[in-house]
Design an enzyme around this catalytic site. Structure first.
Site, PDB file in Angstrom:
ATOM      1  N   SER A   1      73.835  33.561  32.122  1.00 33.82           N
ATOM      2  CA  SER A   1      73.993  33.350  33.557  1.00 33.82           C
ATOM      3  C   SER A   1      74.798  34.508  34.133  1.00 33.82           C
ATOM      4  CB  SER A   1      74.725  32.027  33.820  1.00 33.82           C
ATOM      5  OG  SER A   1      75.190  31.955  35.141  1.00 33.82           O
TER       6      SER A   1
ATOM      7  N   LYS B   1      76.936  29.480  29.687  1.00 34.52           N
ATOM      8  CA  LYS B   1      75.620  28.844  29.731  1.00 34.52           C
ATOM      9  C   LYS B   1      74.626  29.518  28.787  1.00 34.52           C
ATOM     10  CE  LYS B   1      73.684  27.149  33.304  1.00 34.52           C
ATOM     11  NZ  LYS B   1      72.930  27.061  34.578  1.00 34.52           N
TER      12      LYS B   1
ATOM     13  N   ASN C   1      70.874  29.158  29.061  1.00 36.07           N
ATOM     14  CA  ASN C   1      69.735  28.594  29.781  1.00 36.07           C
ATOM     15  C   ASN C   1      68.454  28.656  28.947  1.00 36.07           C
ATOM     16  OD1 ASN C   1      71.221  28.094  32.166  1.00 36.07           O
ATOM     17  ND2 ASN C   1      71.009  30.235  32.779  1.00 36.07           N
TER      18      ASN C   1
ATOM     19  N   ARG D   1      24.226  40.403  46.808  1.00 39.17           N
ATOM     20  CA  ARG D   1      25.520  40.903  46.357  1.00 39.17           C
ATOM     21  C   ARG D   1      26.495  40.604  47.476  1.00 39.17           C
ATOM     22  NH1 ARG D   1      25.328  46.872  44.870  1.00 39.17           N
ATOM     23  NH2 ARG D   1      27.497  46.492  44.342  1.00 39.17           N
TER      24      ARG D   1
END
Length: 360
Positions: free
Chosen positions: A231, A237, A239, A271
């Site tokens: 973080s 942290k 994550n 086309r």
């Protein structure tokens, strides 16, 4: 190739890069001409010159015809672009299936290891009945195997119809008319089928990532990524970044496939006026995002950490809540209530361990 707007894009390698596109178009032209080109082609300059004619084949031909004036005779720009897209998609799908093989092998091993590992099943976010972690993995594995089966069924046809699909110039030039090659200038199933199969892959990968995201919440703590990301403000942290990025892909790829279907629905005359052009960058983004997600999923499951003690503790703490159905069905006080869950795990693992040539 890197993309600051799509972290991890480099995992897709050179697939559907500008250089890959140029190389595929050159290969189509060389196969048609029957000889190679030595003239260098600058992909960036080609991109700058493509706007005037609406596609990159026109400026490419100005370069190629300096060496071989007869290059491209009998073809149209769409023949070259469509055939090049199919060549690139074929190569990308081969890479994708290799990554999915890593995922299936690892999930099969985990499912076998945890076929009897108890945990609580959750339905509509709430505790339901006992299950095993192996059974949960078997659900992940089934989705991946189904996605790979869809990839295996894909076809990557070349496009060879000439100006309006009639192959008039090809016939007039005395070239052998390849009757077995479909003409799909305005029938875009080869493209939409690829798109649908790719979305099936990100669906399957997200099935895994979503569970990891939920079960790695601190208050649950039954799973964790091998090495979570950091973080910018909270150094403590870890994550679940891989799961987040896989989920990101699954949130965006269905819309890309929808664009391919919309382009197919907007085909007109012999086309199309814009529907065809809308496919190129859309397919590029869809291919690359799927490749990235599969690579990240392979890393995710390879390093996945499983806390079996936490699973058992959560099941035990659920108490009577997970026994209600059992008590309404049977008077047997047996502590397990798993039906044929282990048999199903064995069935899915056996399917995963078949050789690629065997039907699944």
């Amino acid at each position: 190739m890197t993309d600051l707007f799509w972290p991890g894009d480099e995992r897709a390698g050179s697939h559907f890069s500008a250089e890959d596109f140029v190389g595929a178009m050159l290969a189509v032209e060389e196969d048609w001409l029957g000889r190679g080109f030595s003239t260098p082609v600058d992909a960036e300059q080609l991109a700058l010159d493509a706007e005037a004619g609406g596609n990159p084949v026109i400026p490419l031909l100005r370069i190629l015809r300096e060496q071989h004036p007869e290059a491209h005779r009998g073809l149209t720009s769409q023949d070259v672009v469509d055939s090049a897209l199919m060549r690139m998609a074929d190569s990308a799908v081969a890479t994708l299936r290799r990554d999915l093989r890593v995922v299936t092998d690892r999930l099969a091993a985990l499912a076998s290891e945890h076929r009897g590992t108890p945990m609580v099943a959750r339905t509509l976010t709430q505790h339901a009945v006992p299950t095993t972690f192996g059974f949960r993995i078997a659900a992940w594995l089934t989705a991946v195997l189904d996605a790979d089966d869809d990839l295996a069924r894909l076809a990557f046809p070349q496009q060879l119809g000439g100006a309006a699909g009639t192959r008039a110039a090809i016939v007039e030039l005395g070239r052998e008319s390849p009757a077995d090659v479909p003409r799909w200038h305005t029938t875009r199933a080869p493209v939409t089928r690829i798109g649908d199969a790719l979305v099936g892959c990100t669906d399957a990968c997200a099935r895994i990532a979503n569970d990891v995201l939920t079960l790695s919440r601190p208050e649950i703590g039954e799973l964790a990524e091998g090495s979570g990301g950091g973080s910018s403000t909270m150094p403590n942290k870890a994550n679940p970044v891989l799961s987040v990025l896989v989920r990101r892909a699954a949130l965006t790829t269905p819309q890309l496939a929808a664009t391919l279907h919309l382009a197919a629905a907007q085909q007109v005359d012999d086309r199309a006026d814009g529907g065809w052009h809308a496919e190129w960058a859309t397919l590029r983004d869809l291919v690359r995002r799927t490749l990235v997600a599969a690579s990240q999923t392979a890393e995710l499951v390879t390093d996945l950490r499983v806390d079996t003690d936490r699973m058992a503790a959560t099941l035990a703490a659920a108490g009577d809540a997970v026994l209600a159905e059992q008590r309404s069905i049977t008077d047997d006080p047996a502590p397990t209530y798993l039906g044929d869950a282990t048999a199903y795990v064995d069935q899915v693992v056996a399917r995963a361990r078949r050789t690629p040539e065997e039907p699944s």
